[in-house]
Design an enzyme around this catalytic site. Structure first.
Site, PDB file in Angstrom:
ATOM      1  N   ASP A 121       0.820  -1.214   0.000  1.00  0.00           N
ATOM      2  CA  ASP A 121       0.000   0.000   0.000  1.00  0.00           C
ATOM      3  C   ASP A 121       0.858   1.270   0.000  1.00  0.00           C
ATOM      4  O   ASP A 121       0.687   2.155   0.846  1.00  0.00           O
ATOM      5  CB  ASP A 121      -0.960   0.022   1.199  1.00  0.00           C
ATOM      6  CG  ASP A 121      -1.693  -1.289   1.391  1.00  0.00           C
ATOM      7  OD1 ASP A 121      -2.008  -1.927   0.377  1.00  0.00           O
ATOM      8  OD2 ASP A 121      -1.948  -1.672   2.543  1.00  0.00           O
ATOM      9  N   GLU A 146     -11.184  -1.634  -4.080  1.00  0.00           N
ATOM     10  CA  GLU A 146     -10.551  -0.964  -2.947  1.00  0.00           C
ATOM     11  C   GLU A 146      -9.438  -0.040  -3.427  1.00  0.00           C
ATOM     12  O   GLU A 146      -9.202   0.114  -4.632  1.00  0.00           O
ATOM     13  CB  GLU A 146      -9.998  -1.990  -1.950  1.00  0.00           C
ATOM     14  CG  GLU A 146      -8.898  -2.875  -2.501  1.00  0.00           C
ATOM     15  CD  GLU A 146      -8.428  -3.931  -1.496  1.00  0.00           C
ATOM     16  OE1 GLU A 146      -9.110  -4.165  -0.485  1.00  0.00           O
ATOM     17  OE2 GLU A 146      -7.349  -4.529  -1.742  1.00  0.00           O
ATOM     18  N   HIS A 152      -2.899  -1.184  -5.513  1.00  0.00           N
ATOM     19  CA  HIS A 152      -2.891  -0.227  -4.407  1.00  0.00           C
ATOM     20  C   HIS A 152      -1.810   0.834  -4.597  1.00  0.00           C
ATOM     21  O   HIS A 152      -0.822   0.905  -3.879  1.00  0.00           O
ATOM     22  CB  HIS A 152      -2.730  -0.912  -3.060  1.00  0.00           C
ATOM     23  CG  HIS A 152      -3.341  -0.088  -1.965  1.00  0.00           C
ATOM     24  ND1 HIS A 152      -4.425  -0.505  -1.237  1.00  0.00           N
ATOM     25  CD2 HIS A 152      -3.061   1.153  -1.528  1.00  0.00           C
ATOM     26  CE1 HIS A 152      -4.767   0.443  -0.373  1.00  0.00           C
ATOM     27  NE2 HIS A 152      -3.952   1.471  -0.539  1.00  0.00           N
TER      28      HIS A 152
END
Length: 344
Positions: A37, A212, A277
């Site tokens: 991330d 996401e 991400h």
């Protein structure tokens, strides 16, 4: 001439400065051995980088984002024990908003069902200095499960985008947006912008569908919302894209158009699996656009600390949309972002 004589001759030349190593103008991925991330922001000549650690919030500070291994590093906040936000700190993001630094993160009490978004604040001009204080939970009035919060401004208004559940049970993660009245308060109803609908978004193997990691990439009069789709535990984790006009009502789902195909995905031929991400950055001179993302080096490496941060330059299509290309192979020599001064 004997080998020993040649060696001594070269040593003498080197001592007088005639033999020198050529300055390096390249770098290779990964930027760190591990770092899921990855996020960065550029301010006042420095890149500030962070990634998920699970237990605290950490910042790296550097003039050369490709040399994170040598960057100054500091733990800026550790959660107190016994709180609803003490464990599983995920996807931190550092933002400078209206004169102060804010770091957003998702956390829980050890039970994933309790994940919510939180923020800490620092008034110092340098986020490595000053005091970070806990501002609280950042939630809309439903207070549903939420992770991967990101904040952006458009036309003087502040917005948060995140990944959340419609109800209280895990089964589908969708992308939501809401307006904010200040950096720690959501002031509107949440609006769902995207749920997994295409086959490439729906790979999980366990019945959980995932959208996401939403990030905004502004270019011209368009906003590109780049998100991660499919389970991060699969090799099929990839990036999708929503597009909206900067002049549109961003809280109206009709303002956003979803691309039917992924815009960045695995490359088995290059040994890159589950890329996603991401965040974005420009070269120090502002002339080049780069994507920062994590990926695995082997099939089946899953959703843990084998994910490493990588960077590569991207271009723009004729219609103004980003062209991220194909994830490059580890160890490939890439030119430094333009005007980067290589760390010594």
């Amino acid at each position: 001439m004997k080998k020993t004589t040649v060696f001594l001759f070269l040593v003498l030349l080197s001592s007088f400065g005639f033999v020198q190593n050529a300055p390096s103008n390249t770098f290779t991925n990964p930027l760190l051995p591990a770092g899921p991330d990855p996020w960065n922001i550029y301010k006042d000549g420095y890149y500030y980088y962070t990634n998920s650690t699970g237990g605290n919030l950490v910042i790296w500070k550097t003039k050369d984002l490709t040399d994170l291994k040598s960057a100054e590093k500091k733990v800026i906040w550790v959660p107190p024990t016994g709180k609803e936000y003490s464990k599983e700190l995920w996807a931190p993001e550092l933002h400078f908003i209206r004169g102060k630094w804010y770091m957003y993160f998702a956390a829980d009490d050890g039970d994933n069902n309790h994940h919510r978004m939180y923020v800490v604040e620092n008034p110092s001009l340098d986020p490595m200095k000053g005091e970070w204080t806990f501002k609280g939970k950042v939630a809309d009035d439903t207070n549903k499960w939420a992770i991967d919060g990101s904040v952006f401004e458009n036309k003087g208004k502040l917005y948060m985008i995140w990944s959340g559940w419609e109800g209280d049970k895990n089964g589908m993660q969708s992308i939501y947006i809401a307006e904010m009245s200040n950096p720690w308060t959501i002031s509107s109803k949440r609006v769902k912008l995207s749920s997994p609908t295409y086959k490439w978004e729906s790979n999980s193997g366990i019945g959980v569908l995932v959208n996401e990691g939403p990030e905004i990439l502004a270019h011209g009069d368009k906003l590109y919302l780049i998100y991660s789709a499919s389970g991060c535990w699969t090799d099929f984790y990839a990036l999708g894209m929503l597009t909206a006009s900067t002049k549109s009502n961003l809280l109206d789902v009709a303002s956003w158009k979803k691309s039917a195909e992924p815009v960045f995905q695995q490359s088995p031929e290059n040994g890159v699996y589950a890329p996603g991400h991401n965040s974005f950055f420009k070269s120090p001179d502002g002339k080049e656009d780069w994507i920062l993302y994590h990926a695995n080096a082997n099939a089946g490496d899953g959703c843990g600390n084998k994910r490493s941060p990588r960077a590569q330059k991207f271009t723009w299509n004729k219609d103004g949309s980003p062209n991220f290309g194909t994830p490059v192979k580890l160890g490939t020599a890439l030119a430094l972002p333009s005007s980067t001064k290589k760390s010594k």
